[in-house]
Design a protein around this motif. Structure first.
Motif, PDB file in Angstrom:
ATOM      1  N   GLY A 154       0.805  -1.213   0.000  1.00  0.00           N
ATOM      2  CA  GLY A 154       0.000   0.000   0.000  1.00  0.00           C
ATOM      3  C   GLY A 154       0.835   1.257   0.000  1.00  0.00           C
ATOM      4  N   MET A 155       0.243   2.331  -0.533  1.00  0.00           N
ATOM      5  CA  MET A 155       0.887   3.642  -0.543  1.00  0.00           C
ATOM      6  C   MET A 155      -0.112   4.670  -0.033  1.00  0.00           C
ATOM      7  SD  MET A 155       2.620   5.752  -3.729  1.00  0.00           S
ATOM      8  CE  MET A 155       1.068   6.255  -4.500  1.00  0.00           C
ATOM      9  N   PRO A 156       0.253   5.492   0.972  1.00  0.00           N
ATOM     10  CA  PRO A 156      -0.691   6.480   1.495  1.00  0.00           C
ATOM     11  C   PRO A 156      -0.907   7.622   0.516  1.00  0.00           C
ATOM     12  CG  PRO A 156       1.461   6.756   2.513  1.00  0.00           C
ATOM     13  CD  PRO A 156       1.551   5.525   1.678  1.00  0.00           C
ATOM     14  N   LEU A 157      -2.136   8.128   0.473  1.00  0.00           N
ATOM     15  CA  LEU A 157      -2.469   9.265  -0.377  1.00  0.00           C
ATOM     16  C   LEU A 157      -3.320  10.233   0.434  1.00  0.00           C
ATOM     17  CD1 LEU A 157      -3.409   7.437  -3.691  1.00  0.00           C
ATOM     18  CD2 LEU A 157      -1.410   8.901  -3.347  1.00  0.00           C
ATOM     19  N   ALA A 158      -2.917  11.484   0.472  1.00  0.00           N
ATOM     20  CA  ALA A 158      -3.639  12.492   1.245  1.00  0.00           C
ATOM     21  C   ALA A 158      -5.044  12.681   0.690  1.00  0.00           C
ATOM     22  CB  ALA A 158      -2.876  13.817   1.223  1.00  0.00           C
ATOM     23  N   GLY A 159      -6.034  12.636   1.560  1.00  0.00           N
ATOM     24  CA  GLY A 159      -7.404  12.957   1.190  1.00  0.00           C
ATOM     25  C   GLY A 159      -8.239  11.806   0.693  1.00  0.00           C
ATOM     26  N   VAL A 160      -7.615  10.711   0.236  1.00  0.00           N
ATOM     27  CA  VAL A 160      -8.393   9.589  -0.287  1.00  0.00           C
ATOM     28  C   VAL A 160      -8.011   8.269   0.363  1.00  0.00           C
ATOM     29  CG1 VAL A 160      -8.825  10.635  -2.542  1.00  0.00           C
ATOM     30  CG2 VAL A 160      -6.759   9.274  -2.197  1.00  0.00           C
ATOM     31  N   GLY A 161      -7.070   8.278   1.274  1.00  0.00           N
ATOM     32  CA  GLY A 161      -6.687   7.044   1.935  1.00  0.00           C
ATOM     33  C   GLY A 161      -5.675   6.270   1.104  1.00  0.00           C
ATOM     34  N   PRO A 162      -5.255   5.108   1.560  1.00  0.00           N
ATOM     35  CA  PRO A 162      -4.181   4.373   0.884  1.00  0.00           C
ATOM     36  C   PRO A 162      -4.636   3.643  -0.370  1.00  0.00           C
ATOM     37  CG  PRO A 162      -4.979   3.114   2.743  1.00  0.00           C
ATOM     38  CD  PRO A 162      -5.688   4.446   2.806  1.00  0.00           C
ATOM     39  N   MET A 163      -3.706   3.526  -1.344  1.00  0.00           N
ATOM     40  CA  MET A 163      -3.885   2.617  -2.470  1.00  0.00           C
ATOM     41  C   MET A 163      -3.390   1.258  -2.028  1.00  0.00           C
ATOM     42  SD  MET A 163      -2.649   4.686  -5.870  1.00  0.00           S
ATOM     43  CE  MET A 163      -3.279   3.409  -6.975  1.00  0.00           C
ATOM     44  N   LEU A 164      -4.180   0.221  -2.224  1.00  0.00           N
ATOM     45  CA  LEU A 164      -3.813  -1.117  -1.797  1.00  0.00           C
ATOM     46  C   LEU A 164      -3.731  -2.051  -2.993  1.00  0.00           C
ATOM     47  CD1 LEU A 164      -6.141  -1.486   1.336  1.00  0.00           C
ATOM     48  CD2 LEU A 164      -3.738  -0.750   1.287  1.00  0.00           C
ATOM     49  N   VAL A 165      -2.612  -2.750  -3.120  1.00  0.00           N
ATOM     50  CA  VAL A 165      -2.452  -3.788  -4.139  1.00  0.00           C
ATOM     51  C   VAL A 165      -2.506  -5.117  -3.404  1.00  0.00           C
ATOM     52  CG1 VAL A 165      -1.049  -4.665  -6.032  1.00  0.00           C
ATOM     53  CG2 VAL A 165      -0.973  -2.241  -5.452  1.00  0.00           C
ATOM     54  N   THR A 166      -3.570  -5.864  -3.598  1.00  0.00           N
ATOM     55  CA  THR A 166      -3.793  -7.098  -2.846  1.00  0.00           C
ATOM     56  C   THR A 166      -3.433  -8.320  -3.682  1.00  0.00           C
ATOM     57  OG1 THR A 166      -6.098  -7.176  -3.554  1.00  0.00           O
ATOM     58  CG2 THR A 166      -5.620  -6.020  -1.499  1.00  0.00           C
ATOM     59  N   GLY A 167      -3.443  -9.474  -3.033  1.00  0.00           N
ATOM     60  CA  GLY A 167      -3.259 -10.730  -3.752  1.00  0.00           C
ATOM     61  C   GLY A 167      -1.830 -11.112  -4.034  1.00  0.00           C
ATOM     62  N   GLY A 168      -0.866 -10.564  -3.277  1.00  0.00           N
ATOM     63  CA  GLY A 168       0.518 -10.952  -3.472  1.00  0.00           C
ATOM     64  C   GLY A 168       0.757 -12.390  -3.041  1.00  0.00           C
ATOM     65  N   THR A 169       1.571 -13.122  -3.818  1.00  0.00           N
ATOM     66  CA  THR A 169       1.858 -14.513  -3.501  1.00  0.00           C
ATOM     67  C   THR A 169       3.355 -14.712  -3.311  1.00  0.00           C
ATOM     68  OG1 THR A 169       1.949 -15.056  -5.864  1.00  0.00           O
ATOM     69  CG2 THR A 169      -0.156 -15.374  -4.740  1.00  0.00           C
ATOM     70  N   LEU A 170       3.682 -15.621  -2.431  1.00  0.00           N
ATOM     71  CA  LEU A 170       5.080 -15.911  -2.109  1.00  0.00           C
ATOM     72  C   LEU A 170       5.630 -17.013  -3.014  1.00  0.00           C
ATOM     73  CD1 LEU A 170       7.616 -15.798  -0.236  1.00  0.00           C
ATOM     74  CD2 LEU A 170       6.448 -17.496   1.198  1.00  0.00           C
ATOM     75  N   ASP A 171       6.799 -16.743  -3.596  1.00  0.00           N
ATOM     76  CA  ASP A 171       7.569 -17.758  -4.307  1.00  0.00           C
ATOM     77  C   ASP A 171       8.784 -18.043  -3.440  1.00  0.00           C
ATOM     78  OD1 ASP A 171       9.224 -19.282  -5.894  1.00  0.00           O
ATOM     79  OD2 ASP A 171       8.809 -18.161  -7.726  1.00  0.00           O
ATOM     80  N   ALA A 172       8.665 -19.036  -2.553  1.00  0.00           N
ATOM     81  CA  ALA A 172       9.719 -19.307  -1.580  1.00  0.00           C
ATOM     82  C   ALA A 172      11.021 -19.721  -2.264  1.00  0.00           C
ATOM     83  CB  ALA A 172       9.258 -20.383  -0.599  1.00  0.00           C
ATOM     84  N   ALA A 173      10.903 -20.472  -3.357  1.00  0.00           N
ATOM     85  CA  ALA A 173      12.095 -20.937  -4.052  1.00  0.00           C
ATOM     86  C   ALA A 173      12.896 -19.773  -4.629  1.00  0.00           C
ATOM     87  CB  ALA A 173      11.710 -21.916  -5.155  1.00  0.00           C
ATOM     88  N   ALA A 174      12.179 -18.763  -5.152  1.00  0.00           N
ATOM     89  CA  ALA A 174      12.851 -17.591  -5.731  1.00  0.00           C
ATOM     90  C   ALA A 174      13.121 -16.517  -4.688  1.00  0.00           C
ATOM     91  CB  ALA A 174      12.000 -17.021  -6.865  1.00  0.00           C
ATOM     92  N   GLY A 175      12.560 -16.678  -3.486  1.00  0.00           N
ATOM     93  CA  GLY A 175      12.791 -15.716  -2.427  1.00  0.00           C
ATOM     94  C   GLY A 175      12.153 -14.364  -2.663  1.00  0.00           C
ATOM     95  N   LYS A 176      10.915 -14.362  -3.210  1.00  0.00           N
ATOM     96  CA  LYS A 176      10.260 -13.086  -3.490  1.00  0.00           C
ATOM     97  C   LYS A 176       8.745 -13.224  -3.397  1.00  0.00           C
ATOM     98  CE  LYS A 176      10.208 -13.891  -8.505  1.00  0.00           C
ATOM     99  NZ  LYS A 176      10.660 -13.383  -9.817  1.00  0.00           N
ATOM    100  N   VAL A 177       8.106 -12.074  -3.231  1.00  0.00           N
ATOM    101  CA  VAL A 177       6.644 -11.971  -3.284  1.00  0.00           C
ATOM    102  C   VAL A 177       6.295 -11.206  -4.552  1.00  0.00           C
ATOM    103  CG1 VAL A 177       4.562 -11.076  -2.174  1.00  0.00           C
ATOM    104  CG2 VAL A 177       6.414 -12.013  -0.777  1.00  0.00           C
TER     105      VAL A 177
END
Length: 306
Positions: A222-245
């Protein structure tokens, strides 16, 4: 987040974009207290009008079973239940179907509604008999530009995979849809001063080696935005083998003029950064609680110099 410093998984969050509990932040949390009061309620009317022929018609002298009845349904932003119509007969002339499906919804006109329409296309499903055979997606982004209606006379239908049978849907099949407002979501001046901001979070990494790759968890940035609240990017998945989301789908947010000015002021000058906050949540389907939520809730400073 690609190119930004990867957040240390035990670093204390600084920007307060998201909830400080393991509960996934909802839409209600995305409206800031500084947001202007909502306008009076108005109505949005969704109409699924008709489809062209769904399957091939009988050639002259050829005998085929009579066309099956068809019905349509749709799911609108903010609703949990789909709306559908009664089954109808195909036209004896061209095999098309004309539906009696129109529903109206009451909404408050505010930035949160425009953002919801940007991120939630109208989802239409077409049935033959009792079987769903096709879907269509109608983008409602024109409402963020001041449009009073989104009318699509020939939205392409995408065939669905059927159990144990081929789908006879014609590749030319289309559906006619209209979404109309009782009043514009914004004035011409508001549309000109506002803008649509898109946030794409491609990856976060490397992540701690001890993270467990399980469907019980999902990640939100998420990123905060004045006056409208945060932008949220949902649904991130973990790739444990690659070490990243990673995230597959960006999010869009409509910013009124005051929020645009505030964002421009915040990132003015080289070296300016915005906080991008990342958190791990339990999925609602898992029914579990994360006792170490705070250990996987972090923030990084992302540069917007480019």
């Amino acid at each position: 987040c690609e190119g930004a410093a990867a957040p240390a998984h035990r670093r204390k969050p600084e920007c307060g974009t998201m909830a400080t509990s393991p509960e996934q932040p909802g839409e209600a949390a995305s409206v800031s207290e500084s947001q202007e009061p909502a306008s009076p309620p108005f109505t949005i009317t969704v109409t699924v009008k008709s489809t062209t022929a769904l399957v091939a018609l009988a050639a002259e002298g050829e005998e085929l079973p009579p066309p099956e009845l068809s019905r349509a349904s749709f799911l609108f932003a903010g609703e949990t239940d789909a709306c559908e119509c009664e089954p109808v007969q195909a036209s004896a002339v061209d095999g098309s179907y004309t539906y009696a499906l129109a529903r109206s919804f009451t909404r408050e006109s505010d930035p949160a509604l425009v953002t919801a329409l940007l991120n939630t296309p109208l989802a239409v499903t077409i049935y033959r008999g009792d079987v769903a055979v096709a879907t269509a997606s109608v983008d409602l982004a024109p409402f963020a530009e001041g449009a009073e209606a989104v009318v699509v006379d020939a939205a392409a239908l995408t065939p669905l995979t059927l159990d144990g049978a081929s789908n006879p849907l014609l590749p030319t099949a289309t559906v006619a849809v209209a979404v109309t407002l009782s009043a514009p979501l914004m004035t011409v001046k508001e549309a000109a001063e506002g803008c649509v901001l898109t946030l794409v979070v491609s990856r976060v990494g490397p992540v701690p080696a001890g993270l467990v790759d399980t469907s019980a968890f999902t990640f939100t940035a998420g990123m905060p935005l004045a006056g409208v609240g945060p932008m949220l990017v949902t649904g991130g998945t973990l790739d444990a083998a690659a070490g990243k989301v990673t995230w597959d789908t960006p999010t869009r947010c409509w910013l009124p003029g005051a929020a645009v000015a505030a964002l421009k002021d915040r990132i003015k000058g080289r070296g300016s950064t915005v906080p991008i906050e990342v958190a791990r949540y339990c999925t609602p389907e898992s029914g579990v609680h994360d006792p170490v939520f705070a250990s996987y809730h972090a923030v990084c400073a992302a540069s917007l110099d480019d």
